[in-house]
Scaffold this motif. Sequence first.
Motif, short mmCIF file in Angstrom:
data_model
loop_
_atom_site.label_atom_id
_atom_site.label_comp_id
_atom_site.label_asym_id
_atom_site.label_seq_id
_atom_site.Cartn_x
_atom_site.Cartn_y
_atom_site.Cartn_z
N GLU A 8 47.01 -34.45 -68.16
CA GLU A 8 48.47 -34.22 -68.12
C GLU A 8 48.89 -33.69 -66.75
O GLU A 8 49.98 -33.96 -66.27
CB GLU A 8 48.87 -33.14 -69.13
CG GLU A 8 49.11 -33.63 -70.54
CD GLU A 8 49.12 -32.45 -71.53
OE1 GLU A 8 48.82 -32.69 -72.69
OE2 GLU A 8 49.40 -31.30 -71.12
N ARG A 50 42.37 -33.36 -71.92
CA ARG A 50 43.77 -33.75 -72.10
C ARG A 50 44.68 -33.00 -71.14
O ARG A 50 45.56 -33.59 -70.50
CB ARG A 50 44.24 -33.40 -73.53
CG ARG A 50 43.73 -34.32 -74.59
CD ARG A 50 44.21 -33.80 -75.93
NE ARG A 50 43.50 -34.45 -77.02
CZ ARG A 50 43.40 -33.95 -78.25
NH1 ARG A 50 43.95 -32.79 -78.54
NH2 ARG A 50 42.76 -34.59 -79.18
N SER A 65 52.36 -30.15 -78.63
CA SER A 65 53.65 -30.60 -78.08
C SER A 65 53.87 -32.08 -78.30
O SER A 65 54.93 -32.50 -78.78
CB SER A 65 53.74 -30.30 -76.58
OG SER A 65 53.73 -28.92 -76.37
N SER A 66 52.86 -32.89 -77.97
CA SER A 66 53.04 -34.34 -78.11
C SER A 66 53.23 -34.70 -79.58
O SER A 66 54.07 -35.56 -79.92
CB SER A 66 51.82 -35.08 -77.58
OG SER A 66 51.45 -34.58 -76.33
N THR A 67 52.47 -34.04 -80.45
CA THR A 67 52.60 -34.33 -81.88
C THR A 67 53.99 -33.91 -82.38
O THR A 67 54.67 -34.69 -83.07
CB THR A 67 51.52 -33.57 -82.68
OG1 THR A 67 50.23 -33.97 -82.19
CG2 THR A 67 51.63 -33.85 -84.17
N ARG A 69 56.82 -33.43 -80.77
CA ARG A 69 57.91 -34.26 -80.26
C ARG A 69 57.89 -35.63 -80.92
O ARG A 69 58.95 -36.18 -81.26
CB ARG A 69 57.79 -34.40 -78.75
CG ARG A 69 58.08 -33.10 -78.02
CD ARG A 69 57.84 -33.20 -76.54
NE ARG A 69 58.72 -34.17 -75.90
CZ ARG A 69 58.72 -34.41 -74.61
NH1 ARG A 69 57.91 -33.74 -73.79
NH2 ARG A 69 59.54 -35.30 -74.09
N GLY A 70 56.70 -36.18 -81.10
CA GLY A 70 56.58 -37.50 -81.72
C GLY A 70 57.08 -37.50 -83.15
O GLY A 70 57.78 -38.43 -83.58
N GLY A 95 47.23 -30.60 -78.80
CA GLY A 95 48.11 -31.74 -79.04
C GLY A 95 49.41 -31.34 -79.73
O GLY A 95 50.16 -32.21 -80.18
N ASP A 100 60.29 -25.81 -78.72
CA ASP A 100 59.01 -25.44 -78.11
C ASP A 100 59.05 -23.94 -77.83
O ASP A 100 59.60 -23.50 -76.83
CB ASP A 100 58.83 -26.24 -76.82
CG ASP A 100 57.58 -25.86 -76.06
OD1 ASP A 100 56.82 -24.99 -76.54
OD2 ASP A 100 57.37 -26.43 -74.97
N LEU A 130 46.78 -39.76 -80.62
CA LEU A 130 48.07 -39.11 -80.86
C LEU A 130 48.84 -39.83 -81.98
O LEU A 130 49.40 -39.19 -82.87
CB LEU A 130 48.88 -39.11 -79.56
CG LEU A 130 50.31 -38.57 -79.66
CD1 LEU A 130 50.31 -37.12 -80.12
CD2 LEU A 130 51.02 -38.71 -78.31
#
Length: 232
Positions: free
Chosen positions: A170, A166, A25-27, A29-30, A23, A41, A214
Amino acid sequence: MSSSTPAPLAGLVVAVDGTSGSGKSSTSRGVAERLGLRYLDTGAMFRAMTWWMLQHGVDVHDPAAVAARVAEPDLVSGTDPLAPAITVDGTDVAVAIRGDDVNAAVSPVSAVPEVRARLLEMQRAVIARESATGIVVEGRDIGSVVVPDAPVKVYLSADPAARAARRSAEQGGGDVDATRESLLARDRIDSGRATAPLTMADGAVHIDTTGHTLAEVIALVVSLVEDAGART
Ligand code: DC
Protein backbone atom coordinates in the motif's frame (compact mmCIF):
# COMPACT_ATOMS: atom_id res chain seq x y z
CA MET A 1 -20.74 10.55 28.15
CA SER A 2 -19.20 7.52 29.86
CA SER A 3 -18.31 4.37 27.95
CA SER A 4 -20.79 2.39 30.05
CA THR A 5 -23.82 4.35 28.81
CA PRO A 6 -23.91 4.08 25.03
CA ALA A 7 -26.31 6.39 23.25
CA PRO A 8 -29.31 4.57 21.78
CA LEU A 9 -28.49 3.84 18.16
CA ALA A 10 -31.29 2.99 15.79
CA GLY A 11 -30.65 1.25 12.49
CA LEU A 12 -27.82 -0.78 11.10
CA VAL A 13 -24.30 -0.54 12.46
CA VAL A 14 -21.59 -2.92 11.25
CA ALA A 15 -18.67 -2.96 13.71
CA VAL A 16 -15.33 -4.00 12.19
CA ASP A 17 -12.41 -4.41 14.60
CA GLY A 18 -8.98 -5.96 14.23
CA THR A 19 -5.25 -5.47 14.15
CA SER A 20 -3.32 -3.08 11.89
CA GLY A 21 -3.03 -4.42 8.37
CA SER A 22 -5.68 -7.11 8.79
CA GLY A 23 -7.68 -5.63 5.90
CA LYS A 24 -10.15 -3.64 8.02
CA SER A 25 -10.21 -0.49 5.90
CA SER A 26 -10.49 -2.12 2.49
CA THR A 27 -13.09 -4.56 3.78
CA SER A 28 -15.14 -1.90 5.57
CA ARG A 29 -15.16 0.45 2.59
CA GLY A 30 -15.99 -2.39 0.21
CA VAL A 31 -18.91 -3.56 2.35
CA ALA A 32 -20.25 -0.02 2.73
CA GLU A 33 -20.01 0.55 -1.02
CA ARG A 34 -21.74 -2.75 -1.88
CA LEU A 35 -24.60 -2.14 0.55
CA GLY A 36 -25.01 1.64 0.14
CA LEU A 37 -23.95 2.34 3.73
CA ARG A 38 -21.89 5.17 5.22
CA TYR A 39 -18.38 4.53 6.55
CA LEU A 40 -16.44 5.80 9.57
CA ASP A 41 -12.69 5.20 10.00
CA THR A 42 -12.09 5.75 13.73
CA GLY A 43 -8.37 5.04 13.31
CA ALA A 44 -8.19 8.18 11.15
CA MET A 45 -9.65 10.16 14.09
CA PHE A 46 -6.93 8.88 16.46
CA ARG A 47 -4.35 9.62 13.77
CA ALA A 48 -5.70 13.16 13.25
CA MET A 49 -5.58 13.84 17.00
CA THR A 50 -1.98 12.55 17.02
CA TRP A 51 -1.05 14.69 14.01
CA TRP A 52 -2.38 17.79 15.81
CA MET A 53 -0.39 16.96 18.97
CA LEU A 54 2.81 16.59 16.92
CA GLN A 55 2.11 19.84 15.05
CA HIS A 56 1.72 21.66 18.36
CA GLY A 57 4.89 20.26 19.91
CA VAL A 58 3.05 18.22 22.56
CA ASP A 59 5.15 15.40 24.07
CA VAL A 60 3.10 12.40 22.91
CA HIS A 61 4.75 10.18 25.53
CA ASP A 62 3.46 12.37 28.37
CA PRO A 63 -0.21 11.38 28.93
CA ALA A 64 -0.90 14.44 31.11
CA ALA A 65 0.44 16.78 28.41
CA VAL A 66 -1.73 15.08 25.78
CA ALA A 67 -4.79 15.12 28.05
CA ALA A 68 -4.36 18.86 28.73
CA ARG A 69 -4.73 19.72 25.01
CA VAL A 70 -7.32 17.13 23.97
CA ALA A 71 -10.28 19.51 23.66
CA GLU A 72 -8.50 21.92 21.29
CA PRO A 73 -8.44 20.33 17.82
CA ASP A 74 -11.57 20.66 15.70
CA LEU A 75 -11.90 17.28 13.98
CA VAL A 76 -14.41 16.60 11.19
CA SER A 77 -14.81 13.09 9.73
CA GLY A 78 -16.55 12.43 6.43
CA THR A 79 -18.57 9.23 5.96
CA ASP A 80 -18.40 8.62 2.18
CA PRO A 81 -16.81 5.18 1.63
CA LEU A 82 -15.59 6.25 -1.82
CA ALA A 83 -13.79 9.35 -0.52
CA PRO A 84 -13.12 9.16 3.23
CA ALA A 85 -12.27 12.69 4.34
CA ILE A 86 -10.85 14.04 7.57
CA THR A 87 -10.00 17.61 8.49
CA VAL A 88 -8.38 19.17 11.55
CA ASP A 89 -9.02 22.87 12.14
CA GLY A 90 -10.16 23.04 8.50
CA THR A 91 -7.01 21.39 7.06
CA ASP A 92 -7.36 18.20 5.00
CA VAL A 93 -5.04 15.72 6.76
CA ALA A 94 -6.04 12.51 4.92
CA VAL A 95 -2.49 12.07 3.57
CA ALA A 96 -0.50 13.57 6.46
CA ILE A 97 -1.98 11.18 9.04
CA ARG A 98 -0.45 8.16 7.22
CA GLY A 99 3.15 9.35 7.71
CA ASP A 100 5.82 7.56 9.76
CA ASP A 101 5.76 10.26 12.45
CA VAL A 102 2.06 9.63 13.10
CA ASN A 103 2.51 5.82 12.83
CA ALA A 104 5.10 5.98 15.60
CA ALA A 105 3.06 8.22 17.92
CA VAL A 106 -0.55 7.10 17.43
CA SER A 107 -0.61 4.16 19.86
CA PRO A 108 0.60 6.11 22.92
CA VAL A 109 -1.80 8.97 22.12
CA SER A 110 -4.67 6.46 21.69
CA ALA A 111 -3.95 5.01 25.13
CA VAL A 112 -4.73 8.32 26.89
CA PRO A 113 -8.22 8.00 28.46
CA GLU A 114 -9.13 11.66 27.78
CA VAL A 115 -8.37 11.16 24.08
CA ARG A 116 -10.58 8.09 23.97
CA ALA A 117 -13.41 9.85 25.84
CA ARG A 118 -13.45 12.82 23.46
CA LEU A 119 -13.30 10.69 20.33
CA LEU A 120 -15.89 8.24 21.70
CA GLU A 121 -18.37 11.08 22.02
CA MET A 122 -17.63 12.25 18.45
CA GLN A 123 -17.86 8.70 17.08
CA ARG A 124 -21.24 8.10 18.70
CA ALA A 125 -22.53 11.42 17.35
CA VAL A 126 -21.54 10.47 13.77
CA ILE A 127 -23.00 6.97 14.16
CA ALA A 128 -26.28 8.31 15.59
CA ARG A 129 -26.54 10.77 12.66
CA GLU A 130 -25.90 8.10 10.00
CA SER A 131 -27.50 5.02 11.50
CA ALA A 132 -30.83 5.55 9.75
CA THR A 133 -28.94 4.94 6.47
CA GLY A 134 -26.65 2.38 8.09
CA ILE A 135 -22.92 2.67 8.70
CA VAL A 136 -19.82 0.49 8.75
CA VAL A 137 -17.49 1.57 11.56
CA GLU A 138 -13.92 0.31 11.77
CA GLY A 139 -11.47 0.46 14.64
CA ARG A 140 -10.21 -1.46 17.66
CA ASP A 141 -13.03 -1.10 20.21
CA ILE A 142 -16.13 -0.60 18.07
CA GLY A 143 -17.92 -3.84 18.99
CA SER A 144 -16.67 -3.82 22.59
CA VAL A 145 -17.10 -0.16 23.64
CA VAL A 146 -18.37 2.23 20.96
CA VAL A 147 -21.43 0.25 19.78
CA PRO A 148 -21.69 -2.89 21.95
CA ASP A 149 -25.22 -3.52 20.65
CA ALA A 150 -24.22 -3.43 16.95
CA PRO A 151 -26.21 -6.12 15.11
CA VAL A 152 -23.15 -7.20 13.12
CA LYS A 153 -19.67 -7.43 14.65
CA VAL A 154 -16.61 -8.68 12.83
CA TYR A 155 -13.07 -9.20 14.10
CA LEU A 156 -10.41 -9.41 11.38
CA SER A 157 -6.93 -10.83 11.85
CA ALA A 158 -4.11 -12.04 9.59
CA ASP A 159 -0.60 -13.43 9.89
CA PRO A 160 1.97 -10.71 10.66
CA ALA A 161 3.87 -11.55 7.45
CA ALA A 162 0.74 -11.13 5.32
CA ARG A 163 -0.16 -7.89 7.09
CA ALA A 164 3.32 -6.42 6.61
CA ALA A 165 3.36 -7.40 2.94
CA ARG A 166 -0.03 -5.70 2.37
CA ARG A 167 0.91 -2.53 4.25
CA SER A 168 4.23 -2.09 2.51
CA ALA A 169 2.58 -2.70 -0.88
CA GLU A 170 0.00 0.00 0.00
CA GLN A 171 2.89 2.32 0.81
CA GLY A 172 4.51 1.71 -2.58
CA GLY A 173 6.84 -1.17 -1.63
CA GLY A 174 8.52 -0.09 1.62
CA ASP A 175 10.80 -2.22 3.83
CA VAL A 176 8.63 -5.26 4.78
CA ASP A 177 10.64 -6.13 7.92
CA ALA A 178 10.45 -2.58 9.28
CA THR A 179 6.72 -2.45 8.48
CA ARG A 180 6.20 -5.77 10.30
CA GLU A 181 8.01 -4.49 13.42
CA SER A 182 6.00 -1.25 13.37
CA LEU A 183 2.70 -3.19 13.09
CA LEU A 184 3.64 -5.57 15.91
CA ALA A 185 4.75 -2.70 18.17
CA ARG A 186 1.38 -0.99 17.65
CA ASP A 187 -0.48 -4.26 18.30
CA ARG A 188 1.32 -4.67 21.62
CA ILE A 189 0.37 -1.18 22.83
CA ASP A 190 -3.18 -1.32 21.41
CA SER A 191 -3.87 -4.72 23.05
CA GLY A 192 -2.14 -3.94 26.34
CA ARG A 193 -3.59 -0.52 27.20
CA ALA A 194 -5.93 -0.15 30.19
CA THR A 195 -8.74 1.76 28.44
CA ALA A 196 -10.67 0.03 25.62
CA PRO A 197 -7.89 -2.35 24.48
CA LEU A 198 -8.05 -4.13 21.14
CA THR A 199 -10.07 -7.23 21.87
CA MET A 200 -12.56 -9.49 20.14
CA ALA A 201 -16.01 -8.28 21.26
CA ASP A 202 -18.69 -10.60 22.60
CA GLY A 203 -20.70 -11.84 19.66
CA ALA A 204 -18.07 -10.95 17.04
CA VAL A 205 -17.42 -13.24 14.08
CA HIS A 206 -13.68 -13.87 13.73
CA ILE A 207 -12.36 -13.88 10.17
CA ASP A 208 -8.70 -14.76 9.55
CA THR A 209 -8.06 -12.99 6.24
CA THR A 210 -4.60 -14.51 5.62
CA GLY A 211 -5.55 -16.94 2.88
CA HIS A 212 -8.43 -14.93 1.44
CA THR A 213 -8.74 -12.29 -1.24
CA LEU A 214 -10.31 -8.94 -0.40
CA ALA A 215 -13.33 -9.84 -2.57
CA GLU A 216 -13.87 -13.03 -0.54
CA VAL A 217 -13.73 -11.22 2.79
CA ILE A 218 -16.11 -8.50 1.56
CA ALA A 219 -18.55 -11.15 0.31
CA LEU A 220 -18.41 -12.91 3.68
CA VAL A 221 -19.15 -9.75 5.66
CA VAL A 222 -21.92 -8.74 3.22
CA SER A 223 -23.55 -12.14 3.81
CA LEU A 224 -23.34 -11.63 7.60
CA VAL A 225 -25.07 -8.26 7.22
CA GLU A 226 -27.76 -9.77 4.99
CA ASP A 227 -28.32 -12.61 7.47
CA ALA A 228 -28.63 -10.11 10.32
CA GLY A 229 -31.18 -8.16 8.26
CA ALA A 230 -33.15 -11.33 7.63
CA ARG A 231 -33.30 -12.05 11.37
CA THR A 232 -34.80 -8.65 12.29
O1 DC B 1 -6.64 1.52 12.06
P1 DC B 1 -5.39 2.40 12.14
O2 DC B 1 -4.11 1.64 11.94
O3 DC B 1 -5.47 3.59 11.23
O4 DC B 1 -5.38 2.95 13.64
C1 DC B 1 -4.35 3.77 14.11
C2 DC B 1 -4.23 3.64 15.61
O5 DC B 1 -5.37 4.21 16.24
C3 DC B 1 -4.10 2.24 16.16
O6 DC B 1 -2.75 1.86 16.29
C4 DC B 1 -4.78 2.31 17.50
C5 DC B 1 -5.69 3.50 17.42
N1 DC B 1 -7.12 3.16 17.39
C6 DC B 1 -7.73 2.93 18.58
O7 DC B 1 -7.07 2.93 19.62
N2 DC B 1 -9.08 2.71 18.62
C7 DC B 1 -9.80 2.70 17.50
N3 DC B 1 -11.13 2.50 17.57
C8 DC B 1 -9.17 2.91 16.25
C9 DC B 1 -7.82 3.13 16.22
